[in-house]
Motif scaffolding. Structure first.
Motif, PDB file in Angstrom:
ATOM      1  N   LEU A  62      69.019  44.870  38.264  1.00  9.16           N
ATOM      2  CA  LEU A  62      67.883  44.201  37.640  1.00  9.16           C
ATOM      3  C   LEU A  62      68.318  43.356  36.444  1.00  9.16           C
ATOM      4  N   ARG A  63      69.253  43.872  35.676  1.00 11.84           N
ATOM      5  CA  ARG A  63      69.745  43.106  34.534  1.00 11.84           C
ATOM      6  C   ARG A  63      70.482  41.848  34.997  1.00 11.84           C
ATOM      7  N   HIS A  64      71.222  41.972  36.096  1.00 13.99           N
ATOM      8  CA  HIS A  64      71.914  40.797  36.636  1.00 13.99           C
ATOM      9  C   HIS A  64      70.894  39.772  37.130  1.00 13.99           C
ATOM     10  N   LEU A  65      69.866  40.233  37.814  1.00 16.24           N
ATOM     11  CA  LEU A  65      68.829  39.325  38.312  1.00 16.24           C
ATOM     12  C   LEU A  65      68.053  38.679  37.167  1.00 16.24           C
ATOM     13  N   GLU A  66      67.971  39.398  36.048  1.00 15.54           N
ATOM     14  CA  GLU A  66      67.352  38.796  34.863  1.00 15.54           C
ATOM     15  C   GLU A  66      68.185  37.598  34.402  1.00 15.54           C
ATOM     16  N   SER A  67      69.513  37.742  34.418  1.00 16.78           N
ATOM     17  CA  SER A  67      70.380  36.638  34.003  1.00 16.78           C
ATOM     18  C   SER A  67      70.284  35.451  34.956  1.00 16.78           C
ATOM     19  N   GLU A  68      69.907  35.713  36.213  1.00 22.92           N
ATOM     20  CA  GLU A  68      69.744  34.642  37.196  1.00 22.92           C
ATOM     21  C   GLU A  68      68.364  34.007  37.126  1.00 22.92           C
ATOM     22  N   ASP A  75      57.176  42.550  29.122  1.00 23.13           N
ATOM     23  CA  ASP A  75      56.393  43.377  28.209  1.00 23.13           C
ATOM     24  C   ASP A  75      56.853  44.829  28.322  1.00 23.13           C
ATOM     25  N   ALA A  76      56.109  45.730  27.681  1.00 24.78           N
ATOM     26  CA  ALA A  76      56.493  47.140  27.657  1.00 24.78           C
ATOM     27  C   ALA A  76      56.337  47.821  29.012  1.00 24.78           C
ATOM     28  N   LYS A  77      55.711  47.156  29.949  1.00 24.22           N
ATOM     29  CA  LYS A  77      55.506  47.752  31.268  1.00 24.22           C
ATOM     30  C   LYS A  77      56.767  47.731  32.133  1.00 24.22           C
ATOM     31  N   GLY A  78      57.816  47.076  31.656  1.00 21.86           N
ATOM     32  CA  GLY A  78      59.063  47.065  32.401  1.00 21.86           C
ATOM     33  C   GLY A  78      59.269  45.783  33.186  1.00 21.86           C
ATOM     34  N   PRO A  79      60.330  45.750  33.995  1.00 22.23           N
ATOM     35  CA  PRO A  79      60.686  44.510  34.697  1.00 22.23           C
ATOM     36  C   PRO A  79      59.701  44.153  35.804  1.00 22.23           C
ATOM     37  N   ARG A  80      59.665  42.875  36.093  1.00 23.39           N
ATOM     38  CA  ARG A  80      58.864  42.374  37.203  1.00 23.39           C
ATOM     39  C   ARG A  80      59.573  41.165  37.803  1.00 23.39           C
ATOM     40  N   VAL A  81      59.179  40.797  38.997  1.00 22.65           N
ATOM     41  CA  VAL A  81      59.711  39.586  39.608  1.00 22.65           C
ATOM     42  C   VAL A  81      59.258  38.403  38.756  1.00 22.65           C
ATOM     43  N   ALA A  82      60.198  37.547  38.384  1.00 22.42           N
ATOM     44  CA  ALA A  82      59.896  36.439  37.479  1.00 22.42           C
ATOM     45  C   ALA A  82      58.886  35.481  38.095  1.00 22.42           C
ATOM     46  N   ILE A  83      58.042  34.958  37.240  1.00 25.25           N
ATOM     47  CA  ILE A  83      57.090  33.931  37.635  1.00 25.25           C
ATOM     48  C   ILE A  83      57.645  32.591  37.165  1.00 25.25           C
ATOM     49  N   ALA A 159      79.509  21.418  39.086  1.00 26.76           N
ATOM     50  CA  ALA A 159      79.345  22.448  40.111  1.00 26.76           C
ATOM     51  C   ALA A 159      78.980  23.783  39.482  1.00 26.76           C
ATOM     52  N   THR A 160      79.615  24.115  38.361  1.00 31.17           N
ATOM     53  CA  THR A 160      79.320  25.373  37.669  1.00 31.17           C
ATOM     54  C   THR A 160      77.885  25.390  37.155  1.00 31.17           C
ATOM     55  N   GLN A 161      77.442  24.270  36.600  1.00 25.25           N
ATOM     56  CA  GLN A 161      76.075  24.194  36.095  1.00 25.25           C
ATOM     57  C   GLN A 161      75.060  24.414  37.215  1.00 25.25           C
ATOM     58  N   LEU A 162      75.318  23.843  38.371  1.00 24.48           N
ATOM     59  CA  LEU A 162      74.409  24.036  39.498  1.00 24.48           C
ATOM     60  C   LEU A 162      74.418  25.472  39.984  1.00 24.48           C
ATOM     61  N   ARG A 163      75.589  26.085  40.027  1.00 24.39           N
ATOM     62  CA  ARG A 163      75.685  27.475  40.500  1.00 24.39           C
ATOM     63  C   ARG A 163      74.956  28.429  39.558  1.00 24.39           C
ATOM     64  N   GLN A 164      74.935  28.110  38.268  1.00 18.13           N
ATOM     65  CA  GLN A 164      74.218  28.963  37.327  1.00 18.13           C
ATOM     66  C   GLN A 164      72.709  28.931  37.576  1.00 18.13           C
ATOM     67  N   LEU A 165      72.238  27.862  38.186  1.00 19.79           N
ATOM     68  CA  LEU A 165      70.817  27.736  38.521  1.00 19.79           C
ATOM     69  C   LEU A 165      70.517  28.190  39.943  1.00 19.79           C
ATOM     70  N   GLN A 166      71.567  28.643  40.666  1.00 14.19           N
ATOM     71  CA  GLN A 166      71.442  28.810  42.106  1.00 14.19           C
ATOM     72  C   GLN A 166      70.317  29.743  42.536  1.00 14.19           C
ATOM     73  N   ALA A 167      70.140  30.854  41.841  1.00 17.91           N
ATOM     74  CA  ALA A 167      69.118  31.813  42.258  1.00 17.91           C
ATOM     75  C   ALA A 167      67.722  31.195  42.194  1.00 17.91           C
ATOM     76  N   ARG A 168      67.420  30.505  41.093  1.00 18.51           N
ATOM     77  CA  ARG A 168      66.095  29.890  40.976  1.00 18.51           C
ATOM     78  C   ARG A 168      65.937  28.699  41.918  1.00 18.51           C
ATOM     79  N   ILE A 169      67.033  27.966  42.142  1.00 20.95           N
ATOM     80  CA  ILE A 169      66.991  26.886  43.129  1.00 20.95           C
ATOM     81  C   ILE A 169      66.688  27.460  44.507  1.00 20.95           C
ATOM     82  N   SER A 170      67.332  28.569  44.849  1.00 23.32           N
ATOM     83  CA  SER A 170      67.110  29.188  46.154  1.00 23.32           C
ATOM     84  C   SER A 170      65.668  29.663  46.290  1.00 23.32           C
ATOM     85  N   TYR A 171      65.100  30.192  45.202  1.00 27.59           N
ATOM     86  CA  TYR A 171      63.712  30.644  45.276  1.00 27.59           C
ATOM     87  C   TYR A 171      62.775  29.469  45.524  1.00 27.59           C
TER      88      TYR A 171
END
Length: 250
Positions: A62-68, A75-83, A159-171
């Motif tokens: 989850l922490r890794h996915l947060e970085s992506e 909030d205090a309710k814990g992690p959620r799928v990003a909007i 290329a590195t800059q694009l890969r850092q955005l890859q997860a959100r681009i894929s979504y």
């Protein structure tokens, strides 16, 4: 978008060496396949039961996915799928226009014959994936296409800059290609990119790349706007200017 059910394939087969990566892939895949939707709460205990792994493995993933940018601790309710907001999506598509346009332009100038053949194979894989209709296969095939472009462009920073955005681009890509009016056009736009590259015209290749991103943006942004409580006007995605001057140091 329609929620797909979480089935038995979501459970992890234990392998101590790659357990963290497997958990990460499972959770990322569930988000990109819309098994977990934006705003869904990610309760560690529930995920541990579903995945069959420890809380530590889930927490690390989850922490890794947060970085992506796919998970947020809002909030205090814990992690959620990003909007991903409409504004965020516009920002990402504008950056894609700039970076991918540059990557395609440089690929046209630098690619060898074997690189172009690899790009053609990746395009064919994408065509087949679109025909078969499996979303995960489509996403993987598009990523394969861009992997060839990134590896052979000669600009590793871009290329590195694009890969850092890859997860959100894929979504966002999953959001667009899951719409019926997008699938037929996507591969044809990628064909235009390849044809321009094969003709040796970097400016035409740049423009084909920008047109492809802007077309995908329109579909995804229209969908995201329709899901907002108070739909507003989507701003126009800025179109970058191709580099026309001779490159220094090449």
């Amino acid at each position: 978008m329609k929620r797909l059910p979480l089935d038995d394939s979501f459970k992890v087969n234990r392998n101590p060496v790659t357990l963290r990566e497997i958990v990460l892939d499972k959770l990322r895949g569930a988000i990109l396949n819309f098994q977990l939707l934006p705003g869904d709460r990610l309760v560690e205990r529930d995920l541990c039961d579903r995945l069959g792994v420890s809380r530590t493995s889930v927490r690390e993933a989850l922490r890794h996915l947060e970085s992506e940018g796919l998970v947020e601790f809002a909030d205090a309710k814990g992690p959620r799928v990003a909007i991903i907001t409409l504004e965020d999506a516009c920002d990402i598509y504008e950056l894609r226009c700039v970076l991918e346009g540059l990557i395609v332009q440089l690929f046209t100038l630098n690619a060898k014959a074997k690189d172009i053949r690899a790009l053609e194979r990746a395009l064919d894989d994408n065509r087949k994936a679109l025909e078969e209709g499996e979303l995960q296969q489509v996403l993987e095939s598009v990523q394969g296409f861009y992997d060839v472009l990134l590896e052979c462009s000669g600009n590793h920073i871009a290329a590195t800059q694009l890969r850092q955005l890859q997860a959100r681009i894929s979504y966002l890509r999953a959001t667009s290609v899951s719409q019926e009016n997008r699938r037929g056009a996507s591969n044809k736009e990628m064909e235009r990119i390849v044809e321009a590259i094969k003709s040796g015209d970097p400016l035409a290749a740049h423009q084909a790349s920008v047109d492809h991103v802007r077309a995908a943006a329109k579909v995804a942004l229209d969908y995201l706007r329709s899901k907002q409580d108070e739909p507003g006007k989507v701003r126009e995605i800025a179109s970058p200017i191709a580099l026309k001057e001779p490159r220094i140091g090449r």
